[in-house]
Design a protein around this motif. Sequence first.
Motif, short mmCIF file in Angstrom:
data_model
loop_
_atom_site.label_atom_id
_atom_site.label_comp_id
_atom_site.label_asym_id
_atom_site.label_seq_id
_atom_site.Cartn_x
_atom_site.Cartn_y
_atom_site.Cartn_z
N ASN A 270 0.85 -1.19 0.00
CA ASN A 270 0.00 0.00 0.00
C ASN A 270 0.88 1.24 0.00
O ASN A 270 2.07 1.15 -0.30
CB ASN A 270 -0.95 -0.02 1.20
CG ASN A 270 -0.19 -0.21 2.51
OD1 ASN A 270 0.87 0.42 2.73
ND2 ASN A 270 -0.71 -1.06 3.38
N ARG A 271 0.30 2.37 0.32
CA ARG A 271 1.06 3.63 0.24
C ARG A 271 1.79 3.98 1.55
O ARG A 271 2.46 5.00 1.62
CB ARG A 271 0.14 4.77 -0.17
CG ARG A 271 -0.36 4.63 -1.62
CD ARG A 271 -1.25 5.80 -2.04
NE ARG A 271 -1.54 5.75 -3.47
CZ ARG A 271 -2.57 5.14 -4.01
NH1 ARG A 271 -3.43 4.48 -3.23
NH2 ARG A 271 -2.75 5.15 -5.33
N GLU A 272 1.66 3.14 2.54
CA GLU A 272 2.35 3.37 3.80
C GLU A 272 3.68 2.63 3.77
O GLU A 272 3.75 1.46 3.39
CB GLU A 272 1.50 2.87 4.98
CG GLU A 272 0.15 3.56 5.09
CD GLU A 272 0.27 5.05 5.30
OE1 GLU A 272 1.20 5.47 6.04
OE2 GLU A 272 -0.54 5.81 4.72
N MET A 273 4.77 3.31 4.17
CA MET A 273 6.09 2.70 4.14
C MET A 273 6.65 2.56 5.55
O MET A 273 6.60 3.50 6.35
CB MET A 273 7.05 3.54 3.28
CG MET A 273 6.64 3.64 1.81
SD MET A 273 6.48 2.03 1.02
CE MET A 273 8.20 1.51 1.01
N ASN A 274 7.19 1.39 5.83
CA ASN A 274 7.80 1.10 7.12
C ASN A 274 9.23 1.66 7.13
O ASN A 274 10.00 1.37 6.21
CB ASN A 274 7.82 -0.41 7.35
CG ASN A 274 8.19 -0.80 8.76
OD1 ASN A 274 8.97 -0.12 9.42
ND2 ASN A 274 7.62 -1.90 9.23
N GLN B 219 9.94 -3.80 5.59
CA GLN B 219 9.15 -3.41 4.42
C GLN B 219 9.40 -4.38 3.26
O GLN B 219 8.47 -4.78 2.56
CB GLN B 219 9.51 -1.98 3.99
CG GLN B 219 8.66 -1.46 2.82
CD GLN B 219 7.20 -1.29 3.21
OE1 GLN B 219 6.88 -0.58 4.15
NE2 GLN B 219 6.32 -1.97 2.49
#
Length: 747
Positions: free
Chosen positions: A641-645, A651
């Motif tokens: 998705n558009r959330e990055m760890n 990630q």
Amino acid sequence: MPSRVRVATIPGASFRLPPQLEGLRALAYNLYWAWHPRTRLIWSRIDRQAWTRHRNPIPVLAGPVDWGRLLDDTSFMADVREVLRDYDRYISNGSDRWFTRHHADALPGPVAYFCAEYGLYESLGIYSGGLGILAGDHMKTTSDMALPFVGIGLMYRRGYFHQTIDADGHQEHAYPDYDLTRLPVGRVQGRDGEPLTVSLALPGRDLQIAVWAVQVGRTPVLLLDTDIPENGDADRPITHILYVRGREMRLHQELVLGVGGVRALRALGIEPAVWHLNEGHSAFLLAERAREHVAAGATLEEAWDLVRSNSVFTIHTPVSAGNERFAPDLVRRVAGPLLDGDGRPGTGGVPVDAVIDLGLGPDGDRSEFDMTGFSLRLTNDANAVSELHAQTADATWSGIAPHKIRAVTNGIHVPSWMGHAMGETLERALHANLDDLDAESEVGAFWERLDRIATSELWETHQREKLELAIFARRRLRNQFARHGEAPAVLDDLETALDPEILTIGFARRFATYKRAGLMFSDLDRLARLLWSADRPIQIVFAGKAHPADRPGQRVIQDIFARSRAEPLRGRVFILEDYDMRIARYLVAGVDVWLNTPRRPLEASGTSGMKAATNGVVNVSVLDGWWDEGWTGDNGWAIGNREMNPDEGAQDWSDAQDLYRLLEEEIVPRYYDRDALGLPSAWVDLMRRSMASTLWRFSTTRMLHDYVEKMYLPAAGPARKAAAAATTKADRKRAASQAALVAHQGG
């Protein structure tokens, strides 16, 4: 309306043609043939072996040709006549094209476009990757749209390296040595009819620069060359190699590109209305133009304002290494004499420290001169190459750029990248005009009517493209493995490699570590089960180069190669060496899935996925670059998705797991699901949506609409006003002269 830019050249090669075929000479020296398949077929019919070897018509026409046989071949002569008729019509008439129809009187002069590389065709190896391919597509589209334009670049006689991969997976580098007499380029003639040379003052000597031109349809591209006898042996190699590693040599190259490019245009009497810097490599053109204004009497601040008023800038990467920087002391030593006015009376001058002050980067590090920062401060508008990239770039450079960095999303030149079989199907079934995507049509855009093509026809067309990829790849792999000393039995097995009936995944791009080419190998057991499924197998094709200085990228290649030759992946995973435009054309048309796994948000755009989508190939990608805006939810798949760890390892693992899930639960089942006729109708529907959502929206035609209307025309405003004022003044003068004449006659 300004007419298209015309540059007189002296052809590099001398050869005789029968009078009946003399028209082929001009055609050979115009890269119009690079995106018109019927024209390339002519070169192949003249000498198939020479064309296959060189991918360039000059050696074909200059070689030992049995012209008598061809003159007696009525089919060949009729085809030549039709091709030459189409070419003459294309070159001589742009009145029906978009720019002429909508903005014919809007530009008082051409747009001058500066770029360090151009990917026009594989036989002219002056490109390395995405930046050059984009620039080449930009040139072709300006020609198709009849936009007055001129490109400026460098003539790399040693080009970019050819890649081989040895038996241990090491990337090896070999640089070509181009014979310019065997390339479709000509030496530019100055206004005095002599070969044009311009010069730059460098510490202790003057550097002489020859100017060549390659004609791209209606658009000329000027290429600057220091490898001429007038220069000393130490200076001749300045323009030999694209992206040379040495910083001082790179600085010399960029002075030649920026300053030499301006001087070449001046020598030819070309007066651009707009100056477009495609990346920061050409930033010194801004200093040179300021020097000209100072020489004409402007103050330095006035000069900066004048330069800024009609200059625009495109930034292509958020990756730090992609933004050019130099040590200020190096700039002072090498560029100082040039910027200070060549040290000659009356030549003006821009203090080198004033230039360096304008090149402060976003981190405020005064130990580096940042070409991107310098370019942003001295242009009136700037763009990133996707919507997500614009957000990233604007945040990075806020406070540096005097304007917001807008988004002009990249596109591709569809005629250059559409597979031949697919192009023929669209033209036949939908009367598609790939050469003019914005042509007016009473029946609507052809990409909105793809459902009119029968599922069987679209699938058979794609299967033809897959077969062509398989045949091409088998030959390349056989040559590669034979060089490694593989046994005849191994070479024989390659005859069945890349079976067109198997779901085929393609991954091809520059092997930089942030692109995560190895993500697919995170779980080898799980991957092996997918690859070797008895009834639903998968195969993967990799291709790409790592920069010679990028050791981590080269290790990625070595790792993938080792895995491809070892159990349990051997026979299902392949890596093709020496990735170039030709390999790219086969791949983007001949795979089923285009895989892209960059670490968000480090990929600015990623045009290879656009090329694949226009051919009906389905994208499976991280939501980065163009796919962040191109994914509609039903035209391919998004990884993650558009959330990055912030934990990169976590990630990577998460994205790998999502990729495996998509393959197992959605992609593979959809591909192998067959209807009552044995066709993958659900997959073909996905192909249609992939094409429909890309063909216009991510074409360079749409991209040039944006550049013209959002950037070029506004930047040309001052030039338009000046031209109007000059015209008004001339009209007043003519009216006064006419009144005086009438009064005299009346007296």
